[in-house]
Scaffold this active site. Structure first.
Site, PDB file in Angstrom:
ATOM      1  N   LYS A 135       7.867   1.152   3.904  1.00 55.22           N
ATOM      2  CA  LYS A 135       9.047   0.422   3.406  1.00 55.22           C
ATOM      3  C   LYS A 135       9.416   0.901   1.996  1.00 55.22           C
ATOM      4  O   LYS A 135      10.588   1.178   1.709  1.00 55.22           O
ATOM      5  CB  LYS A 135       8.753  -1.079   3.396  1.00 55.22           C
ATOM      6  CG  LYS A 135       9.968  -1.902   3.045  1.00 55.22           C
ATOM      7  CD  LYS A 135       9.647  -3.385   3.095  1.00 55.22           C
ATOM      8  CE  LYS A 135      10.285  -4.094   1.948  1.00 55.22           C
ATOM      9  NZ  LYS A 135       9.539  -5.222   1.457  1.00 55.22           N
ATOM     10  N   ASP A 153      13.044  -5.304   5.800  1.00 51.09           N
ATOM     11  CA  ASP A 153      12.349  -6.375   5.073  1.00 51.09           C
ATOM     12  C   ASP A 153      12.583  -7.674   5.850  1.00 51.09           C
ATOM     13  O   ASP A 153      13.078  -7.661   6.982  1.00 51.09           O
ATOM     14  CB  ASP A 153      12.830  -6.462   3.613  1.00 51.09           C
ATOM     15  CG  ASP A 153      14.215  -7.107   3.511  1.00 51.09           C
ATOM     16  OD1 ASP A 153      14.903  -7.254   4.552  1.00 51.09           O
ATOM     17  OD2 ASP A 153      14.609  -7.486   2.393  1.00 51.09           O
TER      18      ASP A 153
END
Ligand code: SF4
Length: 244
Positions: A135, A153
């Site tokens: 991420k 997210d």
């Protein structure tokens, strides 16, 4: 839950995911033309450090710390020139300061040893840096102008599911699903659009479907559910309670 929204989208004839996603990008781009990363940075290195610090805390919290931090630490070597405890103190308000200090110092060491002190741009290289998961690597690559994946997210996950764009719960699988249907030129911007829409309209607990520009495209819309099912008809299991 995610699976039921995909089914619900089909039941309502909302159209193919690939086509819907184009419309979603268009509408959200108009609605949130200011959507962008909230972290403040002025260089590739500051970007990388900011994103690493943002784990488990808010961007606002990181932005409170970084102006002073970045005046003091201007190069990878600067992060290694002070005792570990000093850096821990300097990033303390962002939480998890011991792990973050360790990750930042390990990353700075690797930048110096393997990347001439520069932040690499390829995801495969970024994820080799200590404490940099996919991420973080995706956020950094996208902000450097070369998105090679899609950041997932908590907001992106929730909205992708509610919009019936994925059947999955696992972020890696959600990213894979989104990469199949979101045009590549939007990979960097798409997460920002969903994040801002998630914060402003599609709240986790109480989505404001009545104010949502995606309402007619969304299988999780409470309005459509109310109209189509009426008071007596049974709603889909996923919408029996608050979406999310
Ligand atoms: S219609 Fe409701 S559930 Fe769907 S995206 Fe908009 S706010 Fe979220």
């Amino acid at each position: 839950m995610a699976r039921s929204y995909v089914r619900e989208a089909r039941r309502r004839g909302l159209g193919r995911r690939r086509e819907r996603v184009r419309e979603i990008v268009d509408r959200l781009s108009r609605e949130h033309s200011d959507a962008q990363i909230a972290l403040r940075f002025r260089s590739d290195l500051e970007l990388l450090v900011s994103v690493m610090l943002s784990a488990q805390t808010t961007d606002t919290n990181v932005n409170r710390v970084t102006p002073t931090l970045f005046r003091k630490y201007r190069s990878p070597a600067d992060y290694l020139a002070v005792p570990q405890e000093e850096l821990e103190q300097d990033i303390y308000p962002t939480g998890f300061y011991r792990q973050k200090t360790k990750a930042i110092r390990g990353t700075m060491r690797m930048l110096l040893e393997e990347f001439d002190g520069e932040v690499p741009r390829r995801i495969e290289e970024l994820v080799r840096l200590p404490g940099v998961a996919r991420k973080t690597a995706n956020v950094v690559a996208a902000e450097l102008g070369d998105a090679q994946g899609i950041v997932v997210d908590t907001h992106v996950r929730r909205l992708a599911q509610r919009l019936g764009l994925t059947r999955n719960d696992d972020p890696v699988k959600i990213e894979r699903d989104l990469m199949r249907i979101v045009p590549r030129e939007h990979w960097g911007r798409f997460p920002h659009l969903l994040i801002w829409h998630g914060r402003r309209v599609c709240d986790a607990r109480s989505p404001r479907c009545e104010d949502c520009v995606l309402e007619d495209l969304c299988p999780a819309s409470r309005l459509a559910a109310a109209i189509s099912s009426g008071a007596s008809e049974r709603a889909p299991a996923a919408r029996a309670s608050t979406p999310g």
